[in-house]
Every structure is written in C-alpha cells, then in structure tokens.
Scaffold this motif. Structure first.
Motif, short mmCIF file in Angstrom:
data_model
loop_
_atom_site.label_atom_id
_atom_site.label_comp_id
_atom_site.label_asym_id
_atom_site.label_seq_id
_atom_site.Cartn_x
_atom_site.Cartn_y
_atom_site.Cartn_z
N GLN B 9 -45.39 46.81 63.06
CA GLN B 9 -44.67 46.46 64.28
C GLN B 9 -45.20 47.07 65.56
O GLN B 9 -44.91 46.57 66.63
CB GLN B 9 -43.19 46.82 64.11
N THR B 10 -45.95 48.16 65.49
CA THR B 10 -46.43 48.74 66.75
C THR B 10 -47.86 48.27 67.02
O THR B 10 -48.57 47.86 66.09
CB THR B 10 -46.43 50.28 66.69
N THR B 11 -48.23 48.34 68.26
CA THR B 11 -49.60 47.90 68.59
C THR B 11 -50.61 48.79 67.88
O THR B 11 -51.61 48.30 67.36
CB THR B 11 -49.86 47.98 70.11
N LEU B 12 -50.33 50.09 67.85
CA LEU B 12 -51.29 50.97 67.20
C LEU B 12 -51.35 50.70 65.70
O LEU B 12 -52.42 50.67 65.10
CB LEU B 12 -50.94 52.45 67.46
N LYS B 15 -53.35 47.76 64.94
CA LYS B 15 -54.78 48.04 65.10
C LYS B 15 -55.31 48.81 63.88
O LYS B 15 -56.45 48.64 63.49
CB LYS B 15 -55.04 48.85 66.38
N TYR B 16 -54.46 49.67 63.29
CA TYR B 16 -54.88 50.33 62.05
C TYR B 16 -55.13 49.28 60.97
O TYR B 16 -56.10 49.35 60.22
CB TYR B 16 -53.81 51.30 61.53
N LEU B 81 -51.96 39.97 67.60
CA LEU B 81 -52.34 40.83 68.72
C LEU B 81 -52.86 39.99 69.88
O LEU B 81 -52.57 40.26 71.04
CB LEU B 81 -53.40 41.84 68.28
N ALA B 188 -65.63 49.88 67.07
CA ALA B 188 -64.22 49.76 67.44
C ALA B 188 -63.32 50.19 66.29
O ALA B 188 -62.25 50.75 66.50
CB ALA B 188 -63.91 48.33 67.86
N GLN B 191 -63.01 53.74 66.38
CA GLN B 191 -62.16 54.07 67.51
C GLN B 191 -60.69 53.87 67.14
O GLN B 191 -59.85 54.73 67.37
CB GLN B 191 -62.54 53.19 68.71
N SER B 192 -60.38 52.71 66.57
CA SER B 192 -58.98 52.40 66.29
C SER B 192 -58.40 53.33 65.24
O SER B 192 -57.20 53.61 65.24
CB SER B 192 -58.84 50.95 65.81
N LEU B 193 -59.24 53.79 64.32
CA LEU B 193 -58.74 54.70 63.30
C LEU B 193 -58.77 56.14 63.79
O LEU B 193 -58.43 57.07 63.06
CB LEU B 193 -59.56 54.56 62.01
#
Lengths: 248, 232, 639
Positions: B9-12, B15-16, B81, B188, B191-193
């Motif tokens: 549910q969260t943007t982060l 991204k994970y 996203l 990326a 970066q995202s992790l």
C-alpha cells in the motif's frame, strides 16, 4: 537586452489558467530573474494591469520561498541555485522564456505562479522533529557525534524546503525532501529514539498528501538548489525497510 | 505497521516489490543467457541442458510459478505506480522538462510493456511451441536423440526460429530494450532497496552498465550467429 | 507615563534566579485555559510558540509566509554565541556579558544582557538535542570559531548556515507542538492591528493573504516576534517581505518604541549594481582577515581597471586611518570610512558607491589554493551575483543596512508598557544597546523564546482570571477591524499614477542619505520635511491594482510602505534628539577630531521610548535611565 515572457496567469485556485505573453522593457543583464519580474510588474502596474503574483522573500537562496519553472526547469538553467540567484545574463537578448508554476497535485496553484506547499509542513508535522522539551536537554558536549556523521547530517539538513524536487520529478515525488529530514536525524545519535516511528509516519504523510513514487530518474537532485544527493533517498528506503522489519 | 500492508500500500513498499521482483527477474535473464550461450558449444550440449531443465519435473513448475509471480508483481506494481505517478503530476511543462532524467528512466513503463509482450510471444514460441512462426515449422515435432533417448531438438528450434528475419528482428529489438531497461533498472533496484551509498555508488553504476551491455551482447549474439551461418 | 523596567534587585549574577523564584506561576491544570497569540515564526517566535505549547498553553501562531520555516532568521550565516568555555580560553558568562555591553556602546540594560549571557549556554544544549548539526571536531565534540568584538572562541556554527539550522530546529519543535494540537498554525496570515481592551493587549486583527478575509483573534496575551524594520531603507540585507507593520500598529495602539534610530550598517555587502536592485547581499566579515580595502587616490582612476592602478596611486584608507586594527576595524568605523571616501568621489564601480576588497596580496602570500580553501564559497557567491572573478580582480563592497537594534520598548519581563503585549527578538529594543555584535542576534532570539518568555508570561497570566479574555464581538475588536479595513480601502481607492515600489525607493533614498551611516541635524531636519510630503503624496497618488478580496501583493506592500513613512519619521526624530554618537548612531556633530564617535554619557545614558499621541500630534519622548551597577562606561578606541 529584452526578452519575451510566456507566463502562466491564473486568478485563483478554482479558476482555469493560461499563458500570457509579455515583452519586457529594456533589461540589465545583471538583474536577477526576480528583479526582471519586478520590472515587468512595475510596467504592468503603470499600464493599469494586474502584476504577476510570484513567491519570493530572502532573495539570497536560503529561505526556500521562491519557486518558478523557467523553460521547463525549476529554479532556472543553473545547477545548485534558487530562482532568486538566477541572473538575466544566463539568457540572450530576444529569447522567449516560459515561466510556469510548480506542477504537482499536492502543490495546488494559489494564484499565477504561486503554489501552496502546505503538504511539506504536514509531512514535517508527522515526524520531522526530535521530541525534546525546552529545558530538558543535557549538556551539548555530553553526546559526541563523529565528524563524518555530523557533516553528512548537515549535507541533508541544508534542504530549504522549496519543493523544486517535487516540481522537477515526473512523478511529483517528495522523496528527496523527506529523505533529507529522515537522514539528518537517522545519522545523529539524538535522532535514534524516534528513528523508526519518524520514518514510518513521514512516509505515510507523504503518501497521504498524494506525492508520487520515486522512479530514480535523478531530476530532483539535478534541480536541487542545495545539491541534496540521491544517496539520501537510498538511505530513506533503507530506513523505511529497517523500520518495517523492526516492527516500528 | 503490518509489513505486508506496507509492501502493497505505500509507495516505498511498492518500490520494494518492484525492485525485489526485478532482482529475481534479473537473475533469471542472466541465467537464461548463460544457458542459451551453450548453443555455441554445439547441439549436444544445448539439448542436454534443455533436457536437464525439462526433466526437473515439479521443481521446474515451482521455478516457473515463482518467475510468473515475479512478472505479475513487477508489472502490477509498475502499472499501479505509473497511474499514481501520473495522477500526482497532471500537467506537463510547456517549457519542456525531464531535466536530469535519462531517457531510460523516463520510459521504463514502455520498455517494460514491450518486453512483456515479447516474453509472451517468446514463451509461445519456444516453451509452448505454439505455431507462432512466420513460416510453417512445427517446433513441437522437432526431436533428436540424446544418449539414446528422444528429446526436443532445441538447438534446431533456435536455428529454424532465427532464420526468419522478422522473428530474429523482434527478438533483437526486445533484448535491446531489455538491456536499455536494465541500464536504468539495475542501479535503480539497488537504490530502491536502499543498498546504495557514497562508497558503493560508482561500483553499482558500473555494474548496472556492464551487466546490461553484457546481456545485450550475449542475447543478440545468438540470432546474429544464426544469420551469419556460424550456428546452423 | 513612567517606564518601569522591573529589573529585579540584588547582585547582577543572581537577579534572574531570584526573579524566576518571585514570578507568579500558573497551575498546570489552568494553563490550557489561557490562549496566547504568537505573531511570527522566526527564531524568537517559533521557539516561543513551541515552548508555550509544551507548557500547556493554547497557542495560535501567525505568519505571513506560506510556512513557518521561512522567516529571515534563516539567512544568518556566521553563528551563535554561548559562554560554554569549551575552548578553555577564558570565556565565562561574565565575559560574554561584558563583551555584549561594551559592543553595544553602553546603551543596553545590564540586567537583560547578563541574563542573555546566562541562558546562552542552555540554548546550545537545547539546539543540539533538537538535532541541529553544528560543526564538530574529529573527537565528536562541538567546534567553535572566533567572531568580531571578542577575544575568545565562543561561536557555535553550522557551516555558513547557522541561522537556517537553528530556525529549522525551532520550526521542528513548532511542528511537534502543532501535531500535538497545542499550537494552531496560521500561515499566509498577516497581523494588521493590535486589539487593546481596557489598556491590555487582548487580540489581533489578521488578513488572510490568499483570500483577503479579515479575521479577529482574541487571547489572554499577545506575543510579537516579527523582526526588525531595516526595510524602511528599501535596500537592505533583509528579506523582501520583512516589515514593521505588526510592531508599528502596536505602537499606534500605545506601545512605546525604544531607540528607533539605532540601525546597524554592515560594511561588507555587495554594492548596488543598478536602479532595479531589490536586495543587498552580505559577504561574511571574515573576508577582511585577508582582504585589503582600498580606493584610488585620484578620482579620475575610479573607472579604470583596478589592476592597472599602480600601488602608489592606491589609498588603503583603513590601514592609513586605523593602523593598529587596519582592515579589521569594527563594523561602524569601517562603514563610515567607506562612505567618506565615496562622498569624496573616489568610490568605484558603475554607481561610484563601492570600495575594493583586494585579495591579490593574500594570493601572492598564501597561493590561490589556500585562499580558495578559506573563502571559496564566498567567492562563488560573489561570482554568482556580479559575474566577476575575485581571484583576478578585486571585489567591490559597500555597507548596507542589516539589523535594527531599536524596537518596541519592553521591561525585564519582555512585556511592553501595554500589559499583555510581549515583544521578542529583533522586534524589541532590549539587549544590543546601540550596536549588536556578530553572532548575538541568534542568541537573543532563542533566549527570548525558549528561556525568558515561558517564565515571564506566566507572571502576567497568573493575574488574569482564566476565561476572562474578551470575546471577538467586543467593541474594541470591531473598531480595530474597521481601522484595518479603512486602511486597505484608502490604499485601493487612491488609484493614482505612482507605484508602491517607486515610493518605497524614494523613501529609502531619503533615509539612506539623511538617517543612514552618518547623520547630522540639518540632514535629519531636511528628512523630516521630505518624509511627510512624500507620505502625503503617497496617500493621494499611489497606484494599488487589484482587489482586497484576493491575493494581492501590491496591496500587502502598500500597507507596509504606508507604515514605513511614519516609522521613518520617528527614526529621524529619535536620531535628531539623540545629540551624541554611539554605536550605529553616528552624529557628525559629535565626534573626536580623529573621527571617533563621541558619546555623551552625562545626557544620553538612557533609552528613548516614544509614545504615540495620535496622527497629527508629535510623539512624546520618554526616558528610561540606564543604571550601571556592575560595569564602568568607557570609551571604545580602535587606534
């Protein structure tokens, strides 16, 4: 020199906006971009028209009030400066310059080139602080902070909260802004007690405000007037994961 | 906060999921390339490898299902996203934009969807062996004997498949896009992790570039070799 | 009216402790029954609002900015003083106190300044605990630097952005309290009048800058922390929107204005480059450690390439006039010397208002690399603004207005003569006397907000019955709102031909010429004729476009400039009456033959506090004598 301006005019948040074209009076190339707008506004006022509303205050690149997207780039053509530190000598005589407000759903236009950045305050209120009561602090030197950590925290803390990162991002993501504050406190021993709670709450506030996700394009870093690094976003991602895993 | 809820549910969190599934898929495309490059070692080696994979039985299905799930997650998260991101930035700038953002980073959803379309075709072509060739070949009937057993002649399938210019061209375009996609995606992903910092940045950036070029060269070398007659 | 400073009795070092014991307290359960308005969210306002919120008061905070994080405290570069003695170099509370009193040219209250020095140590503790990333040594402990007016290293800093970091610290504390619900934050909200009920400050009138809506807010006490008034001069290092409206309109409601003529002019700013200029930028004083200041000896050389002017034709005037301090002469002395050489026609640059700050010798001596290490960022700023390379050609600098020591008069409790009205930070007159030392403004703002007002406001509130604060339908609110609406309508209805900006520029010019770095009787009298005439013209022929029910930046500015006219007049009046030279106030008639300021302790060792008498009557000048129990007044000399 003279330039032609294509400026976004919008009477208020509810009304639709459109571009208007203005030919400037004669300009001195040593004027700042905002001083150029001052001159245009003086001219408009003298001619009985309403001047262009734009945000500005300190005019030395630190308060974070000025905004503007100049020819598609927040804060104008140069790296590491705010709009107020952009000078007309960066443009050529006869140029057409497009001036627009920051575009992001969480930053609604208030009037002309002014947008509301209340969403940033909301994020800060969600957790951008260390809960210490006035008077309750121990002696300043009782808590040594390694110099590299202090320096890196300062790199992050340099954020002026202008919102250019959001404006530049194709996703209107506020990750650079949030990561700067989260990183500053995560790097310092003072920030440890609320470390997990802070990141979870700030990210939640960020999502609730309607900012987009980070797709690592790097636009934010490229326009940041304080050169805040993308590395802090990696740190935010790490901090958030850590907080989730610890069940913060 | 509940981890699963946060992930979805969260943007982060999303991204994970993107980065995690991307990491596994990246591992797959590397492995797949290494396997396929055995074509240069002759029909026997490639067919033995293919037969080994096909004889894994349930395990093969586990791998397939995991990969499928990763593809689903990767694409699902991407679409979600993208929609959200577009909602966050409803208006484009008149004066241009995308300052500082590479073309690859701005086109991930497009390159990704084209690659997805290619994957469907590719699976139909070589895994399901459905009649999707332009010239009528029945890949399903191509058999050969290996150590006395009858097995699929994968080597031949590849040669026959890539001898058709359009099929080979689609393949080349797709793997080039994949390489382009990963040129941004690999770094990326780190970066995202949250697996990046000042010390590791240059290495990660380099790794992303080397890996994506190596994949492009490795994958493209096969149809090229078929064309040039090096593999027949 | 007699001004009661309410300085506690007893030995200097024990006054604050004793006073804190004697102050009345509000019982914790009763605190939430009191409402407090805090106007402004700079260092003083944000720290006060946050701390009062923590204590349990219901706080309303008003700022005209879009966010409470933008006040001009953010622009302070150098640092904040604290008597920590971490360097073991002989610092103490007493030394900081003495340096500050002396730096202020013996025109500040002893007791206030001593308290300031005492709480300075708590400020740094507080800020560190908030996560302010102060500079550190390799051992992890706090680093210090030296600053003007002191012989010890007591300045704490966060790169060149100390003000920003301290403000963001206070803003974060404010955010915490807003989130907790104890502080209500009003942004884009400008205070346009003070409401006085039965002689006590009980509320304010506010204009919403987005919608133009006028609203009334009542409270048990009002705290103003709205900064200084240097923008009277139009060109200054202040933020463009910094203004005097809140304190000015409080003055017109009866609050006395203390020492309005005390203005600090900083010697090292980037000179004005053209008529369009909106803002002056400060260059850190530290540049004077290695740079040499000069102008050509001959007028006709002023337009030449400075590098082509031979050594013997250059006048290193500071080194010539003040051989022992040379280029490091104090701010007021250096500023006046620059003005003098420019008045002689030897100024450089397009406007003739500039002097060279030359690094050629330093580069020769240290090498360009070393100079770059020490001052690289300042050279970059200079390049950004002027497009000139200061490694090759000398910088041009000129003095600029950047702080006002004067402000609303307050007693030891920071309460003005209007009960219930508290004034903090640069908006009050209290701690810097006639001249402020570097790194002391940040200290004062935070001392007032974090460590003084939380105690002293309780003393006032304890005497107010909980729930006794008047409702906003009280006639005083109605009258104040009508006053505000009346001003706005008058401005919009003038419909003249001249823009607000052109008036502001002309006023600034008058003030700079006659009430700037050096003042004299004739000039001040001239200004007192010019200003009212210009003000008259303003009200008749100002052109304010747009409407009142909308975001209207011209209207905002017009209201502020209208107040500047009146304030400018009071500044000139105060400067005229103060027949001595002290600190930032230099009267040409009162100087020693060598150009040093000549103080008159016999007749002027006092605070001048002006009381408004109505639009057509001259204000009354009250006097609060400055009694020095502890230190002896001496003459500052820099020879």
């Amino acid at each position: 020199m003279k330039v032609r301006l294509k400026i976004w005019r919008q009477p208020n948040a509810a009304a639709p906006g459109r571009f208007e074209t203005y030919d400037t009076p004669d300009l001195n190339p040593n004027m700042s971009f905002l001083e150029m707008l001052d001159v245009v506004n003086e001219d408009l006022t003298a001619r009985g028209q309403e001047p262009v509303a734009f945000d500005h205050d300190c005019r030395e690149g630190i308060c974070g009030t000025c905004s503007l997207v100049i020819n598609g780039k927040p804060h104008g053509p140069h790296r590491g400066v705010a709009t107020c530190q952009t000078y007309m000598r960066s443009f050529k005589d006869g140029d057409t310059i497009v001036v627009e407000p920051f575009r992001a759903r969480p930053f609604p236009v208030i009037k002309d080139l002014i947008v509301s950045r209340k969403a940033f305050d909301k994020i800060m209120q969600a957790g951008g602080f260390i809960s210490v009561r006035t008077g309750a602090a121990p002696d300043a030197n009782s808590l040594p902070v390694p110099k590299p950590a202090a320096d890196e925290a300062m790199d992050a803390a340099a954020c002026i909260g202008c919102g250019a990162c959001v404006a530049a991002c194709k996703n209107a993501s506020a990750m650079l802004f949030v990561s700067a504050k989260v990183s500053q406190f995560a790097l310092l021993p003072q920030g440890q007690p609320e470390r997990e709670r802070r990141v979870l709450r700030m990210v939640q506030a960020m999502d609730e405000a309607g900012f987009g996700a980070c797709t690592v394009t790097g636009s934010c870093e490229a326009v940041c007037p304080k050169n805040i690094s993308l590395d802090f976003i990696a740190r935010l991602n790490r901090e958030y994961a850590r907080a989730l895993l610890k069940g913060g | 906060m509940n981890i699963l809820r946060a992930l979805f549910q969260t943007t982060l969190g999303r991204k994970y999921l993107m980065a995690g599934s991307g990491l596994i898929l990246f591992g797959f495309v590397v492995g797949h390339m290494v396997g396929n490059l055995q074509i240069f070692l002759g029909p026997a080696v490639l067919n033995r490898y293919a037969h080994f994979l096909q004889s894994l039985g349930e395990l093969l299905w586990v791998v397939r299902l995991v990969l499928l799930a990763m593809v689903g997650l990767h694409i699902g998260a991407a679409i979600l996203l993208t929609l959200e991101n577009r909602r966050a930035r409803p208006l484009a700038y008149e004066g241009g934009g995308a300052y500082g953002a590479s073309l690859a980073s701005r086109t991930m959803i497009y390159t990704g969807l084209i690659i997805a379309a290619f994957v469907v075709y590719h699976l139909l072509h070589f895994t399901v062996r459905a009649p999707v060739d332009l010239t009528p070949h029945d890949l399903a009937t191509m058999k050969t004997t290996l150590d006395g057993k009858e097995v699929h002649d994968v080597y031949r399938m590849v040669v026959v498949g890539f001898q058709q210019p359009l099929v080979a061209a689609f393949y080349i375009v797709a793997v080039s896009l994949l390489s382009f996609h990963l040129g941004h995606g690999v770094a990326a992903m780190f970066q995202s992790l949250g697996l990046r910092n000042r010390a590791w940045n240059p290495a990660i950036q380099r790794f992303g570039q080397v890996a994506s070029w190596a994949l492009a060269i490795g994958y493209v070398s096969i149809p090229l070799a078929v064309w040039l007659g090096l593999v027949k | 009216m007699k001004l009661q400073s309410n300085i506690p009795s007893g030995p200097l070092a024990q006054k604050w402790d004793k006073h804190r014991f004697e102050l009345k307290l509000v019982n914790p359960a009763n605190k939430r029954k009191y409402e407090v308005i805090v106007v402004g969210a700079g260092l003083a306002g944000a720290s006060a609002a946050a701390t009062l919120g923590e204590l349990g008061y219901r706080v309303k905070n008003f700022v005209y900015h879009d966010s409470p994080r933008r006040a001009h405290s953010i622009a302070a570069q150098g640092g904040i003083n604290a008597a920590k003695n971490y360097q073991n170099d002989g610092d103490s509370v007493y030394r900081l106190f003495y340096d500050t009193i002396k730096g202020g040219d013996f025109r500040a209250r002893e007791a206030n300044v001593y308290r300031l020095a005492q709480v300075s140590v708590n400020i740094v503790d507080q800020c560190v605990a908030q996560g302010v990333p102060f500079a550190r040594e390799y051992g992890g402990l706090l680093d210090n630097r030296s600053f003007g007016g002191a012989q010890v290293s007591r300045t704490f800093y966060a790169r060149g952005q100390t003000g920003q970091q301290l403000l963001l610290g206070a803003y974060s504390a404010l955010c915490k309290e807003i989130a907790a619900g104890s502080v209500q934050s009003f942004t884009h909200s400008e205070m346009l009048d003070l409401v006085v009920v039965d002689g006590q400050a009980k509320g304010i009138i506010v204009r919403d800058l987005i919608t133009g809506k006028i609203s009334r807010h009542s409270a048990d006490a009002v705290v103003l922390a709205t900064g200084g008034y240097g923008n009277v001069f139009n060109l200054s290092t202040y933020a463009r929107n910094s203004n005097a409206t809140a304190i000015w309109r409080a003055y017109k409601r009866g609050a006395c204005f203390g020492n309005p003529c005390y203005t600090q002019i900083h010697p090292t700013c980037i000179p004005v480059s053209g008529d369009y200029q909106s803002k002056l930028t400060l260059m850190s004083e530290s540049l004077r450690n290695d740079g040499r200041i000069w102008v050509p000896k001959k007028k006709e050389d002023c337009r030449k390439d400075p590098n082509s002017i031979p050594e013997e034709d250059r006048d290193y005037y500071l080194e010539r006039l003040y051989p022992s301090f040379g280029n490091l002469a104090p701010r007021d002395i250096s500023s006046r010397a620059a003005k003098r050489v420019c008045d002689e026609g030897r100024g450089v640059g397009e406007s003739g208002l500039g002097v060279y700050l030359d690094f050629a010798d330093a580069i020769k001596r240290l090498g360009e690399q070393k100079v770059r290490e020490r001052y690289g960022n300042l050279f970059d700023i200079y390049h950004e603004i002027t497009n000139e390379n200061a490694y090759r050609t000398p910088m041009r600098i000129f003095p600029a207005v950047h702080y006002t020591m004067g402000g609303l008069w307050v007693d030891y409790n920071l309460m003005s003569n209007l009960p219930g009205l508290f004034v903090l930070g640069e908006a009050n007159f209290s701690d810097h006397g006639a001249n402020r030392l570097g790194a002391s403004a940040l200290m004062q703002g935070l001392a007032d907000g974090y460590f003084v007002i939380p105690y002293t406001i309780g003393n006032y509130l304890a005497a107010q019955k909980p729930g006794s604060c008047p409702k906003t339908d009280h006639p005083a609110f109605k009258e104040a709102e009508e006053n505000v609406v009346g001003i706005i309508r008058r401005l919009l209805q003038a419909r003249g031909k001249r823009t607000v900006h052109s008036f502001h520029k002309e006023l600034g010019r008058i003030m700079w010429d006659h009430c700037g770095m050096a003042r004299n009787e004739a000039g001040l009298k001239r200004a007192l004729e010019l200003i009212p005439a210009l003000r008259e013209e303003f009200w008749h022929s100002v052109n304010v476009p747009g409407s009142e029910a909308d975001l209207n930046q011209s209207l905002e500015r017009a209201g502020r400039v209208a107040d500047y006219f009146e304030l400018a007049e009071l500044m000139c009046r105060d400067a005229l009456e103060r027949r001595e030279s002290c600190g930032g106030h230099f009267r040409e008639e009162f100087q020693f033959p060598d150009g040093e300021a000549k103080r008159d302790d016999e007749n002027f060792a006092h605070v001048a506090a002006w009381e408004y008498q109505g639009p057509d009557k001259p204000p009354v000048r009250h006097v609060e004598p400055l009694v020095y129990e502890e230190v002896k007044m001496t003459t500052r000399s820099y020879k």
